[in-house]
Write an enzyme that holds these catalytic residues in place. Structure first.
Site, mmCIF file in Angstrom:
data_model
loop_
_atom_site.group_PDB
_atom_site.id
_atom_site.type_symbol
_atom_site.label_atom_id
_atom_site.label_comp_id
_atom_site.label_asym_id
_atom_site.label_seq_id
_atom_site.Cartn_x
_atom_site.Cartn_y
_atom_site.Cartn_z
ATOM 1 N N GLU A 236 -73.723 -60.891 0.248
ATOM 2 C CA GLU A 236 -73.040 -62.008 -0.421
ATOM 3 C C GLU A 236 -71.999 -61.502 -1.418
ATOM 4 O OE1 GLU A 236 -73.292 -64.893 0.621
ATOM 5 O OE2 GLU A 236 -75.275 -65.142 1.543
ATOM 6 N N ARG A 240 -68.031 -62.291 -0.726
ATOM 7 C CA ARG A 240 -67.430 -63.256 -1.657
ATOM 8 C C ARG A 240 -66.629 -62.559 -2.763
ATOM 9 N NH1 ARG A 240 -71.544 -68.399 -1.815
ATOM 10 N NH2 ARG A 240 -72.799 -67.791 -0.042
ATOM 11 N N ASP A 369 -75.183 -64.477 13.075
ATOM 12 C CA ASP A 369 -73.833 -65.010 13.309
ATOM 13 C C ASP A 369 -72.679 -64.035 13.073
ATOM 14 O OD1 ASP A 369 -74.519 -65.070 10.593
ATOM 15 O OD2 ASP A 369 -73.861 -67.119 10.226
ATOM 16 N N GLU A 504 -67.746 -73.852 8.804
ATOM 17 C CA GLU A 504 -67.534 -73.282 10.141
ATOM 18 C C GLU A 504 -66.729 -74.157 11.092
ATOM 19 O OE1 GLU A 504 -70.451 -73.230 8.510
ATOM 20 O OE2 GLU A 504 -70.547 -71.091 8.023
#
Ligand code: DMJ
Length: 605
Positions: A236, A240, A369, A504
């Site tokens: 993360e 980010r 993913d 998405e």
């Protein structure tokens, strides 16, 4: 409040033709005109006739411009046609030098109060008349009136306004903290690093929000410190914070952001000091110590295999190979591992053994993913030279087609399900909706055209995940009904009814529009954007996640605005609606999984 309408009066004088007073009878007037006309010379008559002929020609030529005074400008005009029931909305969108018809598609028949998108180069009234046959499917509507009601609706501007609104909440109630809690007008802390602020930097830059950007930059320069005794999640923080700082550096050229990127990048490096070189999930960036979660020594495959774009870029910029070496090693290990199924990977990998664990479950959703996304994107970033990445990506797409793809029998919706120890589960996370965009990106970069066909089908499905919900917003997880005569395609379990403002679907719409120019994708994006505005916008500032996409009267606000709403959702919507194809050109940039654009490396001379 609306001002009372002004009343206009027309005074009519009625008179009797036989009353003997002033004779203004029609016949008398006709005769007198004709006498005057006869008295004119031939030249005078020709001139008058010529004048009227010119007037007629000008009228015909000017007619469309008069009826559409805004034509030729890249703006969106919202015209509401009010019917007895239901209500239709017309939008006109026209690009410079292009015919409206080629830009736009026919709208669909809609239920009461829904917004629709139509496009026409004709006057609204004429267009409406021509539309009638197309509406046979529904009850014949009775037109009561039509009116221009919405004024000008500039879609990119509307997204900018949404960003400003979200930012207002963050600025007022959560400044310098990780996430806004818009309902309670407070904030939540995850790592305590101003996550939303850093994640949103490049969006502000792209949208041209200079004032907001400058204020945020000041905070980064004066307040942001990574020397903190805090555990952060490697993945993360990489996507980010490191990703956000690197892309802001590229867009602005401001070395402040590169210095900060180097600082956080080097503080994350202890995560790679494991027996297998597969990184731990957590790092204390103050102490320089990394560790796995308390309950396991496993890391998630998506997490260890989607930090590569950022660390590779950091090495290129700093000329320090250590970052790239560490993440390339992870990809090499995963490339060689047993336990894949037609290129599909299990969800966990052990940091001691470097082997897959919990084998036999395969999904394109949570925990896997972005592994697939980064295979393709690293290949593009590096100038399409790294063959193993391409091989793994192509194999995985074939694996998806062979094992995870199904069509609903009732409506023919193609979806990507999951495989659990040989059993197919028709369950699709919203997270999987990154796939149409990624497949389209691959096809754009020379991969088989059938990837684009699949992207088109999956894009429709992701849109339907929104469309079929009462709020117009997708649930976190959808279950597809495989029965031949089911009325509803997309079903939702009560534990999956939430919407976290995820990006998405609009991300994929952005790619699909960029590559096809098909107006339909913009229209879908606009619908989704309006649903966000209707059900998640908090009046005092900010947007909130909701708990129930099936209940428009009470969607159960959750009091949290995720940082990716500003970093991704609004950025992709803005880029989807922007007519500037060069704004973050896909020939020059590759987006990381948090929508931070990083440059495609220039090829060697
Ligand atoms: C983001 O943080 C990233 O897009 C990640 O890859 C998946 N989850 C969220 C958005 O849904």
């Amino acid at each position: 409040m609306y001002a009372p309408s002004r009343k206009d009066f027309i005074l009519l004088t009625l008179s009797d033709e036989d009353s003997g007073g002033y004779n203004n009878g029609k016949q008398w007037r006709r005769q007198s005109c004709w006498r005057k006309w006869k008295q004119l010379s031939r030249l005078q008559r020709s001139l008058i006739l010529f004048f009227f002929a010119m007037l007629l020609i000008c009228g015909i030529v000017m007619y469309p411009k008069v009826t559409w005074p805004w034509s030729g400008r890249n703006i969106y005009i919202h015209i509401t046609v009010m019917l007895a029931e239901p209500t239709y909305c017309l939008f006109k969108k026209k690009k410079k030098n292009s015919s409206c018809d080629s830009q736009c598609m026919m709208g669909h028949f809609l239920k009461d109060r829904e917004t629709n998108v139509f496009c026409t180069s004709q006057s609204p009234l004429r267009y409406w008349a021509n539309l009638q046959p197309a509406l046979k499917r529904g009850p014949a509507p009775k037109v009561c009136m039509w009116s221009v009601s919405g004024g000008l609706v500039d879609w990119p501007e509307a997204v900018k306004e949404a960003f400003r609104h979200a930012w207002k909440g963050y600025r007022e109630f959560a400044w310098g903290h990780d996430e806004l809690k818009p309902i309670s007008k407070s904030y939540g802390e995850w790592f305590g690093l101003g996550l939303t602020l850093i994640d949103a930097l490049d969006t502000m830059w792209i949208m041209g929000l200079k004032e907001e950007f400058e204020e945020a930059r000041k905070w980064v320069a004066t307040e942001l410190s990574f020397f903190r005794n805090v555990d952060v999640n490697l993945f993360e923080t990489t996507i980010r914070i490191l990703g956000g700082l690197l892309s802001t550096y590229h867009l602005t050229g401001d070395s402040l952001f590169l210095d900060k990127a180097k600082d956080i990048g080097s503080r994350l490096m202890p995560a790679f000091s494991t027996p297998s070189k597969i990184p731990y999930s957590d790092v204390n960036i103050g102490k320089g110590v990394a560790h796995p979660p308390r309950w396991t020594s496993d890391s998630t495959v998506a997490e260890v295999a989607s930090i590569q774009l950022e660390f590779r870029e950091l090495s290129r910029l700093t000329q320090d190979p250590q970052y790239q070496k560490a993440v390339d090693e992870v990809m090499k290990i995963v490339h060689r591992l047993d336990g894949k199924h037609d290129g599909l990977v299990p969800l966990f990998i052990n940091t001691n053994s470097g082997q897959f664990t919990h084998r036999g479950v395969f999904t394109l959703g949570a925990r896997a993913d972005s592994y697939y996304e980064y295979l393709l994107k690293q290949w593009i970033q590096g100038g399409k030279k790294e063959k193993e990445l391409l091989e793994d990506y192509l194999q995985a797409v074939e694996g998806v087609k062979k094992n995870l793809l199904r069509k609903t029998l009732s409506h023919g919706l193609t979806f990507v399900g999951e495989l659990s120890h040989g059993r197919f589960n028709p369950k699709m996370d919203h997270l999987v909706c990154f796939l149409p965009g990624t497949l389209a990106l691959g096809a754009y970069n020379g991969l088989p055209p059938n990837h684009m066909e699949l992207a088109t089908q999956l894009m429709e499905t992701c849109y339907q995940m929104y469309k079929q919900m009462e709020t117009g917003l997708s649930p976190e997880i959808a279950h597809f009904n495989l029965q031949p005569h089911s009325v509803r395609n997309v079903e939702v379990k009560s534990a999956d009814r939430h919407n976290l403002l995820r990006p998405e679907t609009v991300e994929s719409l952005f790619y699909m529009y960029r590559f096809t120019g098909d107006q339909r994708y913009r229209d879908w994006g606009w619908e989704i954007f309006q649903s966000f505005n209707k059900h998640t916008r908090v009046p005092s500032g900010g947007y909130t996640s909701i708990g129930n996409v099936r209940d428009p009267t009470n969607p159960s606000p959750r009091d949290k605005m995720e940082s990716f709403f500003l970093a991704e959702t609004l950025k992709y919507l803005y880029l989807l609606f922007s007519d500037d194809q060069e704004l973050i050109s896909l020939d020059k940039y590759v987006f990381n999984t948090e929508a931070h654009p990083l440059p495609i490396w220039p090829s060697d001379p």
